[in-house]
Structures are given as structure tokens and as C-alpha cells.
Design an enzyme around this catalytic site. Structure first.
Site, PDB file in Angstrom:
ATOM      1  N   GLN A 171      -9.245  22.673  13.639  1.00 56.71           N
ATOM      2  CA  GLN A 171      -9.515  21.534  13.049  1.00 56.71           C
ATOM      3  C   GLN A 171      -8.432  20.972  11.882  1.00 56.71           C
ATOM      4  O   GLN A 171      -8.658  21.309  10.827  1.00 56.71           O
ATOM      5  CB  GLN A 171     -10.968  21.626  12.215  1.00 56.71           C
ATOM      6  CG  GLN A 171     -12.205  21.584  13.062  1.00 56.71           C
ATOM      7  CD  GLN A 171     -13.256  22.146  12.101  1.00 56.71           C
ATOM      8  OE1 GLN A 171     -13.257  23.198  11.923  1.00 56.71           O
ATOM      9  NE2 GLN A 171     -14.307  21.327  11.847  1.00 56.71           N
ATOM     10  N   ASP A 173      -6.268  19.553   9.302  1.00 59.05           N
ATOM     11  CA  ASP A 173      -6.561  18.409   8.113  1.00 59.05           C
ATOM     12  C   ASP A 173      -5.702  17.037   8.609  1.00 59.05           C
ATOM     13  O   ASP A 173      -4.551  17.074   8.681  1.00 59.05           O
ATOM     14  CB  ASP A 173      -6.258  19.161   6.889  1.00 59.05           C
ATOM     15  CG  ASP A 173      -7.266  19.659   6.444  1.00 59.05           C
ATOM     16  OD1 ASP A 173      -8.259  20.206   7.240  1.00 59.05           O
ATOM     17  OD2 ASP A 173      -7.660  19.795   5.078  1.00 59.05           O
ATOM     18  N   ARG A 201     -22.917  10.292   5.160  1.00 57.92           N
ATOM     19  CA  ARG A 201     -22.677  11.602   4.468  1.00 57.92           C
ATOM     20  C   ARG A 201     -21.462  12.057   4.778  1.00 57.92           C
ATOM     21  O   ARG A 201     -21.055  12.416   5.829  1.00 57.92           O
ATOM     22  CB  ARG A 201     -23.811  12.803   5.207  1.00 57.92           C
ATOM     23  CG  ARG A 201     -23.822  13.991   4.544  1.00 57.92           C
ATOM     24  CD  ARG A 201     -22.954  15.016   5.274  1.00 57.92           C
ATOM     25  NE  ARG A 201     -23.060  16.428   4.992  1.00 57.92           N
ATOM     26  CZ  ARG A 201     -22.211  17.358   5.504  1.00 57.92           C
ATOM     27  NH1 ARG A 201     -21.328  16.865   6.276  1.00 57.92           N
ATOM     28  NH2 ARG A 201     -22.592  18.623   5.223  1.00 57.92           N
ATOM     29  N   ASP A 203     -18.254  14.300   4.770  1.00 57.31           N
ATOM     30  CA  ASP A 203     -17.999  15.781   4.812  1.00 57.31           C
ATOM     31  C   ASP A 203     -16.767  16.135   4.199  1.00 57.31           C
ATOM     32  O   ASP A 203     -15.975  15.491   4.315  1.00 57.31           O
ATOM     33  CB  ASP A 203     -18.011  16.043   6.460  1.00 57.31           C
ATOM     34  CG  ASP A 203     -17.810  17.478   6.606  1.00 57.31           C
ATOM     35  OD1 ASP A 203     -18.749  18.251   6.470  1.00 57.31           O
ATOM     36  OD2 ASP A 203     -16.772  17.723   7.069  1.00 57.31           O
ATOM     37  N   TYR A 207     -11.225  17.949  -0.176  1.00 54.83           N
ATOM     38  CA  TYR A 207     -10.091  18.534   0.271  1.00 54.83           C
ATOM     39  C   TYR A 207      -9.064  17.773   0.869  1.00 54.83           C
ATOM     40  O   TYR A 207      -8.181  17.874   1.592  1.00 54.83           O
ATOM     41  CB  TYR A 207     -10.325  19.511   1.288  1.00 54.83           C
ATOM     42  CG  TYR A 207     -11.460  20.312   1.055  1.00 54.83           C
ATOM     43  CD1 TYR A 207     -11.358  21.424   0.029  1.00 54.83           C
ATOM     44  CD2 TYR A 207     -12.741  20.415   1.732  1.00 54.83           C
ATOM     45  CE1 TYR A 207     -12.756  22.262  -0.069  1.00 54.83           C
ATOM     46  CE2 TYR A 207     -13.689  21.269   1.373  1.00 54.83           C
ATOM     47  CZ  TYR A 207     -13.583  22.090   0.628  1.00 54.83           C
ATOM     48  OH  TYR A 207     -14.795  22.808  -0.080  1.00 54.83           O
ATOM     49  N   LEU A 208      -9.166  16.255   0.653  1.00 51.30           N
ATOM     50  CA  LEU A 208      -8.591  15.189   1.354  1.00 51.30           C
ATOM     51  C   LEU A 208      -6.993  15.196   1.132  1.00 51.30           C
ATOM     52  O   LEU A 208      -6.088  15.171   1.922  1.00 51.30           O
ATOM     53  CB  LEU A 208      -9.153  13.860   1.132  1.00 51.30           C
ATOM     54  CG  LEU A 208     -10.522  13.635   1.368  1.00 51.30           C
ATOM     55  CD1 LEU A 208     -10.619  12.098   1.046  1.00 51.30           C
ATOM     56  CD2 LEU A 208     -10.902  14.083   2.783  1.00 51.30           C
ATOM     57  N   GLU A 210      -3.482  17.408  -0.722  1.00 52.15           N
ATOM     58  CA  GLU A 210      -2.998  18.715  -0.942  1.00 52.15           C
ATOM     59  C   GLU A 210      -1.761  18.315  -2.071  1.00 52.15           C
ATOM     60  O   GLU A 210      -0.992  17.545  -2.085  1.00 52.15           O
ATOM     61  CB  GLU A 210      -2.340  19.253  -0.008  1.00 52.15           C
ATOM     62  CG  GLU A 210      -3.106  19.688   1.300  1.00 52.15           C
ATOM     63  CD  GLU A 210      -3.541  18.461   2.307  1.00 52.15           C
ATOM     64  OE1 GLU A 210      -2.558  17.410   2.110  1.00 52.15           O
ATOM     65  OE2 GLU A 210      -4.803  18.196   2.551  1.00 52.15           O
ATOM     66  N   GLU A 245     -20.800  15.286   0.122  1.00 47.89           N
ATOM     67  CA  GLU A 245     -20.716  16.734   0.450  1.00 47.89           C
ATOM     68  C   GLU A 245     -19.493  17.608  -0.194  1.00 47.89           C
ATOM     69  O   GLU A 245     -18.418  17.446   0.141  1.00 47.89           O
ATOM     70  CB  GLU A 245     -20.632  17.149   1.932  1.00 47.89           C
ATOM     71  CG  GLU A 245     -21.325  18.526   2.097  1.00 47.89           C
ATOM     72  CD  GLU A 245     -20.021  19.627   2.692  1.00 47.89           C
ATOM     73  OE1 GLU A 245     -20.388  20.621   2.818  1.00 47.89           O
ATOM     74  OE2 GLU A 245     -19.185  19.023   3.183  1.00 47.89           O
ATOM     75  N   HIS A 310     -27.714  22.847   7.787  1.00 52.15           N
ATOM     76  CA  HIS A 310     -27.539  23.446   9.200  1.00 52.15           C
ATOM     77  C   HIS A 310     -26.433  24.303   8.944  1.00 52.15           C
ATOM     78  O   HIS A 310     -26.019  24.966   9.890  1.00 52.15           O
ATOM     79  CB  HIS A 310     -26.952  22.132   9.950  1.00 52.15           C
ATOM     80  CG  HIS A 310     -25.814  21.687   9.249  1.00 52.15           C
ATOM     81  ND1 HIS A 310     -25.755  20.748   8.214  1.00 52.15           N
ATOM     82  CD2 HIS A 310     -24.411  21.671   9.391  1.00 52.15           C
ATOM     83  CE1 HIS A 310     -24.727  20.534   7.841  1.00 52.15           C
ATOM     84  NE2 HIS A 310     -23.818  20.868   8.593  1.00 52.15           N
ATOM     85  N   ASP A 311     -25.955  24.557   7.779  1.00 49.66           N
ATOM     86  CA  ASP A 311     -24.829  25.602   7.497  1.00 49.66           C
ATOM     87  C   ASP A 311     -25.619  26.824   6.897  1.00 49.66           C
ATOM     88  O   ASP A 311     -26.893  27.127   6.774  1.00 49.66           O
ATOM     89  CB  ASP A 311     -24.015  25.056   6.450  1.00 49.66           C
ATOM     90  CG  ASP A 311     -23.060  23.985   6.843  1.00 49.66           C
ATOM     91  OD1 ASP A 311     -22.880  24.087   8.198  1.00 49.66           O
ATOM     92  OD2 ASP A 311     -22.918  23.165   6.119  1.00 49.66           O
TER      93      ASP A 311
END
Ligand code: NOJ
Length: 546
Positions: A171, A173, A201, A203, A207-208, A210, A245, A310-311
Site C-alpha cells: 500500500q 502512500d 468515512r 481512512d 498521515y497524508l 510527511e 478516522e 472490523h479491525d
């Protein structure tokens, strides 16, 4: 206070579900949108206001769909865009809202952007991702998927460089410093909003961006982009919502509400583990602590509170000592643990003890925020800790005791995941059909609580205040509080312990304590309420002038 013109999400009950797990209409062993559509009557009957769908996009499913390969489609297992439109229409016809997952932070490595980006420095998609010649940059950023990843950087052979990823290595970024990425995401949002969904929602939003020397979470640049997304939605799709989230401390999550110009809603992560802590310790202190730490939020914004999702049950927002204690208490077997959490469902976590489960729901429906129910938890479904990752809490919905729990007509070995088989939790023992037919079932209780909760807006947005019961004992196993707005005053009394508890509460003069629901005894006389709460018992009252 809730007014007629108040936004719907302030006093809404949400239901979170995985399309794959809900109902399989075409008999291929995977739940699908057509199947979900046929089950909308069930959800309407349960009384939920809004459905949150886990990711439904084309994906290699290495993170169960949070690894998106194409933002503009539907995973073929789940159906087509036509099925999606039909589902939205049917949900809206039943006055239910639908929100879907918007995964902003990363894509799948199978996404064509990444496949292109790897090709070379001149590829127009190169800058869609975050690259580096070494794996030393942003060293202060923590690793989230601790059990599987040992770095936030992975080497890409084709590109000959490292790429940045906060979750699985599959995944990568996205690079939000690139205006093209920022623009693409708004177009993706537009596409789904035009199909009629009621919001997202969003997700993994912390963290978008850096920045060197930071932990790369909650950065000002990230907030600025999220505000731009909100303003785009307000301008083009007024009334649609954004749910945040961010698994962060309340003070950090508070920032995501902005001045009412960022998110409409935010999950309250730190509250959740403390509900379990309070129950297991028979002590209200963890709840007092977290309520004390919960800041007030702008008008027309709302917390989303939950018992499970779900986590894994995340223990990121507790101290190291509390985490160890939670693991000992709730995850005695190593397989029950995952990353910094516990991969079990509500009912098994609470020893399948109906009294504790009901009390957990009583807390969920009376603490400030809009509650979210995780599919299957309304019937007390179990889990399968032998499945990898978080799959053990994502097994097929148990509709009845027929073939494949009524979930699918496919042969059992063709189901996307096995049915729960642990004693006490099999589809023969736990299923919707039996509980619908039984007025004393957990499902019936949850349904009644939803109905009551929705008729009492003070529970959604009223002031919250603790009250003292006598004699005072320490640790205090009684969670007693008022919820009050200028129309209603509600008193909630809950016994967090396995012992019967008797106590008194001073009553307000000329006030009648009308019982709303509960499973314990009380008596009002001589300026006092005398209460005998059953083990894990609860009572909800509405206070009215007599
Ligand atoms: C949070 C989601 O809830 C989780 O399931 C997912 O693995 C991560 N974000 C990464 O997208």
C-alpha cells in the site's frame, strides 16, 4: 440541543458492514451489493439511520479493500456500479443514509498510478508517490502494522528506489505534496458523491503529509488539505458528511473538527478500550478519565462511538501498563493479539455474558456521540482467531441455522471465509432468525435500545455530567450520569460489577423519575431514589416535573 433543522448525523445510529460478509445473492460464496440490498429491510427494522460500507473498490484485497486498485469501480465480487446505484436508491427509499470508505492516504501497488510511477523518473505518475534513495528519511514516524512491517520504506526493484508506506508494503502512500494527487482525490470524491452517497468515512487521515523531524502525523498541511476537501464538499454537495478516522488522543482528534470547517464527525478511539477496562475492573475511573480528557467540539459536529469494528480492538490509545493488562485480561492466547490490539469480537471479549454485553450497549447508547454497531454484534456473533490478520472478525453474517448460516447458497468450501465454529457461537446457536423470533433476545434488546435512544436527543447532544451515588465506595463500580438539554433530563445508572449493588441517590424535588428501560429495581421516596442494580444491571430514567 437537537432541533428539527439539526443535521441528521448528530442523532444517528450507524451500522458498519462488509459487503463481502453480509449476504451472497448470486451464490458464489462472496457477499455482494445485490445481497445487501435484499437485507435492507432487516437494517430498517433494526432502526439504524446510516450504513457505513467498508471498501468496495477493485482491489487485490491484501488489506481487505483498503488497498485500492481503481477508485472508480466496484470489486467484481461485489457486483457493478449499477448494483451500487440500486442499493443507494433502495437505502434512501427506506430513509437510510449511506457512507463509504474514502482511502486518501494510499493505494494498492496494483493501482495503475503506482505501476506507472515505478517505470522511471520521467513518468508523469512518478510524483504521485513518496520515493527516496535510502530508507532513513522520516525516521520519527512509527510503524503501525508492527506484526508484519519493520520499516515504513520498501525497496522497489523496478524503480530502483524506496517508496514510503504507513501500512502494508503493498500500500504505497500517495504524495500529497503533489497538487495532482490532491486534485485526483477531489475528483474521486465527486464521482461517488454524484452517485448519491451521503458522505465518507475518511481512512487513515493523520498521515497524508510527511515532514522531516516530525512523527508525520496530524501535520498542519494535512489539516489544510482536509479543510479543502470539506470546502469542496460544502460547495458542491452541501449536507454530505465527512467522518474522520484518526486513531489519536482526544486533543489531537479535536483538531480534525477544526472550527466546524473540517470533519463533521470523528471516531472517539480512546473511549472504546476504556469501556472494556471499566467493565473488567468494575471501576468507573477509566471512563471518568477519558470523559475528562474529551474536549468540547464545535456546534454541529459529533463524536462517533463504538464498541468494536472490523479491525483489531486497538490499544494504541492506552498506556503501556494498561495495554499489557488488557492483553492479559482479554487476549490470553497469543493468537488473539494483533499489532497493538486484540482481534476478537464483542461477545467473546465479554465472555458471551449477556449481562455484560447489554451493559456495554447501554454505555454505547448513552455516552456522548453517535453510536456505530459493527455487523453481527447486534446478535452477539463470535469470531475465529485462527484466521489470519483481522479476518476472524469478518466472517459471514449468521442469518439462520440453515446451509452456510443462510449467508450463501455456495458449497461451504467456496465461502470467502469459514463460518464461525467455536462452541457457543455457531450459526445453530447464534443467528438472526432465532433472535428475531425471540422477544428476549439480544437483538430485540439492541433494537429496543436503538429506538429509545433515537427518541431521546439529549443522549446524542445533551450535556454530560457525572453524579454521585451513596454510599461512595472506591473503586466505584457505578457509572451514574445525567444527559441533559433544555428539553430533557436523562439519568443513567449502570453497575460495572458482577455483584448486586444497592445505593441511594438524592433526587431533585418535585421531580418524577420515569423509567425508560432497565433490568433492576428502584424506589423513589423521601427525596431519594433507592436503587438495587443487578450484576451488570442498568436503569435509564427520564426526569419530569411532578
Ligand atoms: C484503517 C482501516 O480501518 C484498516 O482496516 C486499514 O487496514 C487501515 N486503515 C489502512 O487503510
Amino acid at each position: 440541543m437537537i432541533k428539527d433543522e439539526s443535521p441528521w448525523y448528530l442523532n444517528a445510529v450507524f451500522y458498519e458492514l462488509n459487503v463481502r460478509a453480509f449476504f451472497d445473492a448470486n451464490g458464489d460464496g462472496h457477499g455482494d451489493l445485490a445481497g445487501l440490498t435484499t437485507k435492507l429491510d432487516y437494517l430498517q427494522n433494526l432502526g439504524v439511520d446510516a450504513i457505513w460500507l467498508l471498501p468496495i473498490y477493485p482491489s487485490p484485497l491484501l488489506d481487505d479493500g483498503y488497498d485500492i486498485a481503481d477508485y472508480y469501480g466496484i470489486h467484481p465480487d461485489y457486483g457493478s456500479l449499477e448494483d451500487f446505484k440500486a442499493f443507494i436508491k433502495e437505502a434512501h427509499r427506506r430513509k437510510m443514509k449511506v457512507i463509504t470508505d474514502l482511502v486518501l492516504n494510499h493505494t494498492s501497488d496494483q493501482h495503475h498510478w503506482f505501476q506507472e510511477a515505478r517505470q522511471g523518473p520521467d513518468n508523469p505518475y512518478r510524483d504521485y508517490y513518496v520515493w527516496s534513495d535510502d530508507d532513513q528519511k522520516y525516521a520519527s514516524a512509527r510503524i503501525i502494522f508492527l506484526d508484519t512491517e519493520d520499516s515504513n520504506w520498501s525497496w522497489d526493484e523496478r524503480a530502483g528506489r524506496y517508496y514510503w508506506h504507513r501500512f502494508y508494503a503493498s500500500q504505497p502512500d500517495l504524495n500529497y505534496d503533489n497538487p495532482d494527487v490532491r486534485r485526483e482525490m477531489l475528483e474521486i470524491a465527486r464521482f461517488w458523491l454524484e452517485l448519491g452517497i451521503d458522505g465518507f468515512r475518511a481512512d487513515a487521515v493523520p498521515y497524508l503529509f510527511e515532514r522531516e523531524g516530525t512523527n508525520c502525523e496530524n501535520l498542519p498541511e494535512t489539516h489544510a488539505y482536509l479543510k479543502a476537501l470539506r470546502s469542496f464538499m460544502d460547495q458542491n454537495f452541501p449536507g454530505r458528511i465527512l467522518l474522520c478516522e484518526a486513531n489519536q488522543w482526544p486533543a489531537d482528534v479535536r483538531e480534525y473538527f477544526g472550527e466546524g470547517d473540517e470533519f463533521h464527525m470523528g471516531f472517539h478511539f480512546p473511549l472504546m478500550p476504556r469501556i472494556y477496562m471499566a467493565l473488567r475492573r468494575s471501576d468507573v475511573a477509566p471512563l471518568e478519565w477519558v470523559m475528562e480528557k474529551t474536549p468540547s467540539i464545535p456546534e454541529n459536529t459529533q463524536w462517533c462511538i463504538f464498541l468494536r469494528n472490523h479491525d483489531e480492538l486497538t490499544l494504541e490509545m492506552v498506556t503501556e501498563a494498561d495495554r499489557q493488562w488488557m492483553w492479559e485480561q482479554f487476549a490470553p492466547q497469543p493468537r488473539m493479539r494483533l499489532n497493538l490490539g486484540i482481534r476478537r469480537r464483542l461477545a467473546p471479549l465479554l465472555d458471551n455474558d449477556r449481562r455484560q454485553i447489554e451493559l456495554a450497549y447501554s454505555l454505547l447508547f448513552t455516552l456522548p456521540g453517535s453510536p456505530i454497531i459493527y455487523y453481527g454484534d447486534e446478535i452477539g456473533m463470535g469470531d475465529d482467531i485462527n484466521l489470519p490478520d483481522r479476518n476472524g472478525v469478518r466472517t459471514p453474517m449468521q442469518w439462520d441455522d440453515s446451509h452456510a448460516a443462510g449467508f450463501s447458497g455456495a458449497p461451504l468450501d467456496a465461502l470467502y471465509a469459514p463460518l464461525v465454529s467455536s462452541p457457543g457461537f455457531t450459526p445453530q446457536e447464534i443467528n438472526v432468525a432465532d433472535q428475531l423470533a425471540d422477544p428476549g433476545s439480544l437483538l430485540a434488546t439492541v433494537k429496543a435500545m436503538i429506538k429509545l435512544r433515537k427518541s431521546l436527543p439529549a443522549l446524542a447532544t445533551g450535556e454530560f455530567s457525572w453524579t454521585v451515588t451513596e454510599p461512595e465506595i472506591s473503586p466505584n463500580p457505578i457509572a451514574a450520569y445525567y444527559r441533559e438539554d433544555d428539553q430533557q433530563k436523562i439519568l443513567i445508572l449502570q453497575n460495572l460489577s458482577p455483584d448486586r449493588r444497592s445505593f441511594n441517590l438524592k433526587t431533585t424535588t418535585n421531580t418524577t423519575y420515569g423509567l425508560l428501560t432497565g433490568n433492576s429495581k428502584f424506589n423513589q421516596s423521601n427525596g431519594e431514589l433507592t436503587v438495587e442494580l443487578e450484576p451488570y444491571g442498568y436503569l435509564w430514567f427520564e426526569l419530569k416535573p411532578s
